[in-house]
Scaffold this motif. Structure first.
Motif, PDB file in Angstrom:
ATOM      1  N   TYR A 219       0.844  -1.202   0.000  1.00 43.27           N
ATOM      2  CA  TYR A 219       0.000   0.000   0.000  1.00 43.27           C
ATOM      3  C   TYR A 219       0.878   1.251   0.000  1.00 43.27           C
ATOM      4  O   TYR A 219       0.578   2.244  -0.686  1.00 43.27           O
ATOM      5  N   ALA A 220       1.971   1.203   0.762  1.00 40.28           N
ATOM      6  CA  ALA A 220       2.890   2.349   0.812  1.00 40.28           C
ATOM      7  C   ALA A 220       3.519   2.616  -0.546  1.00 40.28           C
ATOM      8  O   ALA A 220       3.636   3.771  -0.979  1.00 40.28           O
ATOM      9  N   GLU A 221       3.907   1.562  -1.242  1.00 42.78           N
ATOM     10  CA  GLU A 221       4.493   1.747  -2.579  1.00 42.78           C
ATOM     11  C   GLU A 221       3.473   2.351  -3.534  1.00 42.78           C
ATOM     12  O   GLU A 221       3.787   3.274  -4.297  1.00 42.78           O
ATOM     13  N   LYS A 222       2.253   1.846  -3.484  1.00 45.35           N
ATOM     14  CA  LYS A 222       1.206   2.324  -4.387  1.00 45.35           C
ATOM     15  C   LYS A 222       0.891   3.798  -4.159  1.00 45.35           C
ATOM     16  O   LYS A 222       0.613   4.540  -5.112  1.00 45.35           O
ATOM     17  N   HIS A 223       0.952   4.239  -2.898  1.00 48.45           N
ATOM     18  CA  HIS A 223       0.546   5.601  -2.563  1.00 48.45           C
ATOM     19  C   HIS A 223       1.732   6.519  -2.239  1.00 48.45           C
ATOM     20  O   HIS A 223       1.536   7.647  -1.762  1.00 48.45           O
ATOM     21  N   GLY A 224       2.947   6.068  -2.497  1.00 45.64           N
ATOM     22  CA  GLY A 224       4.114   6.921  -2.363  1.00 45.64           C
ATOM     23  C   GLY A 224       4.452   7.323  -0.943  1.00 45.64           C
ATOM     24  O   GLY A 224       4.897   8.458  -0.706  1.00 45.64           O
ATOM     25  N   VAL A 225       4.281   6.418   0.010  1.00 47.27           N
ATOM     26  CA  VAL A 225       4.602   6.691   1.417  1.00 47.27           C
ATOM     27  C   VAL A 225       5.920   6.000   1.770  1.00 47.27           C
ATOM     28  O   VAL A 225       6.042   4.783   1.622  1.00 47.27           O
ATOM     29  N   THR A 226       6.899   6.771   2.204  1.00 45.57           N
ATOM     30  CA  THR A 226       8.163   6.209   2.658  1.00 45.57           C
ATOM     31  C   THR A 226       7.985   5.649   4.071  1.00 45.57           C
ATOM     32  O   THR A 226       7.404   6.304   4.936  1.00 45.57           O
TER      33      THR A 226
END
Length: 388
Positions: A219-226
């Protein structure tokens, strides 16, 4: 509105005083200039297993929605205790649970998937308070029923909240400062990985690494969250690993109690694999002298429930320890019936990967500790250590 999103795992709350320790860290962050903070919490270590045991002691076959509602109370209790610790410091704080977080899921009880998010509840809490505490691993479905996102899935709650608030980073606190080349509690030479790619750690998680939940990473990769992995120590917060789009490392993972599903035929096995693919469950096909089978390492409870729903009587389910070698070109799974032999194998594989490596000492503990707060909860009659 800008807010810092912090997630604290169950290992952050081994003792009652740990809630005060985490509250103190949050107070320090506010004093250092953080405007608003969202703290996402897991249940105390060992709580979810205790709650499940209690439910099964009352009813061997509770409805999936009933079981989800029971398991979610572990995170709710943790949120209440942290709220009490923070309010004691005269900090304005409010806690939210799955009913009020604004996260909606499908109705796949046991491992529900996020379908929609509404930032207004969390935004409203932050308008009125300096700190909002979110009970992790839970949401509601479209009918308003409480859903559980799965074991160790508070990471996913934190990443979803960071995303809906427009934050570019989320801090994940656990008992180790970051991602290692092996479990440092089991493999003394495990090496800390300073930076790792989303896909690499997601694959490690799917094969037994516990530091981050694979669906949270995806989910983090999909939404650009480090993702910033940290640990609270007596000297303050220590940053160990940053999860971004870059970085790779060879690793070995150990997954105790992996589910081995024996099938009567290859066709039966392939049908189950198709079912697992449909529900995004990683399944490893097996074929030996004993016949065809599948190994499930993550999302085990949900996978076993799906198998039972098929009504296929020829299937049997056993348990093994899976040791997985991972690098850019190889994914090799070894199944061991004896846990101690599996640990020896994992150490041998890691030594081949990193000859002579010396890692950070994690003491003589062979396993992560469980919370001493279990006395706050009732225990099943057959739970370990409970008098008969």
């Amino acid at each position: 509105m800008s807010a810092t999103v912090l997630k604290f795992g169950g290992s952050s709350f081994l003792h009652p005083e740990d809630y005060g320790r985490v509250a103190g860290h949050i107070a320090d962050r506010l004093a250092a200039g953080d405007n608003k903070i969202v703290a996402v919490v897991s249940a105390m270590s060992g709580t979810t297993g205790n709650l499940k045991a209690v439910m099964l002691d009352v009813n061997k076959q509770p409805s999936p929605s009933n079981l989800d509602a029971a398991l979610a109370t572990g995170e709710m209790l943790s949120a209440c205790l942290l709220e009490a610790a923070i309010s004691r410091l005269a900090i304005s704080v409010m806690s939210l649970n799955g009913y009020s977080l604004g996260i909606r899921t499908n109705s796949n009880f046991g491992r529900a998937s996020v379908e929609s998010v509404d930032p207004k509840p969390i935004m409203a809490a932050l308008q009125e308070h300096d700190v909002a505490i979110a009970a992790g691993a839970q949401a509601i479905d479209q009918s308003g029923r409480l859903t559980f996102l799965g074991r160790n899935s508070s990471d996913l709650t934190a990443i979803v909240i960071a995303s809906i608030l427009g934050e570019q980073a989320c801090e994940i606190y656990s008992d180790v400062p970051g991602v290692y080349t092996a479990d440092p509690y089991l493999v003394p030479g495990a090496q800390l990985i300073p930076e790792i790619a989303y896909g690499t750690i997601a694959q490690m998680s799917r094969h037994g690494a516990k530091v981050l939940h694979h669906r949270a990473v995806e989910y983090a990769e999909k939404h650009g969250v480090t993702i910033v992995c940290k640990s609270l120590t007596s000297d303050g917060a220590v940053t160990g690993t940053i999860v971004t789009g870059h970085g790779n490392a060879r690793s070995v993972t150990v997954a105790r109690d992996a589910a081995v599903i024996s099938c009567a035929s290859l066709a039966e096995r392939d049908n189950l694999r198709a079912l697992f693919d449909q529900h995004d469950i990683s399944a490893i096909g097996m074929e030996d002298n004993c016949g065809a089978g599948i190994c499930i390492i993550s999302d085990i409870d949900f996978a076993v429930r799906l198998v039972k729903l098929t009504g296929t009587r020829s299937i049997s389910i056993g348990s093994r320890t899976a040791v997985t070698e991972l690098d850019s070109s190889v994914l090799r799974v070894h199944l061991e019936g004896d846990y101690e032999r599996a640990i020896v194998l994992a150490r041998q594989i890691h030594e081949r990967m990193y000859p002579g490596a010396v890692g950070e000492s994690f003491g003589s503990r062979m396993a992560k500790q469980r919370s001493t707060c279990s006395s706050l909860l009732i225990r099943a009659n057959n739970a370990p250590g409970n008098p008969q």
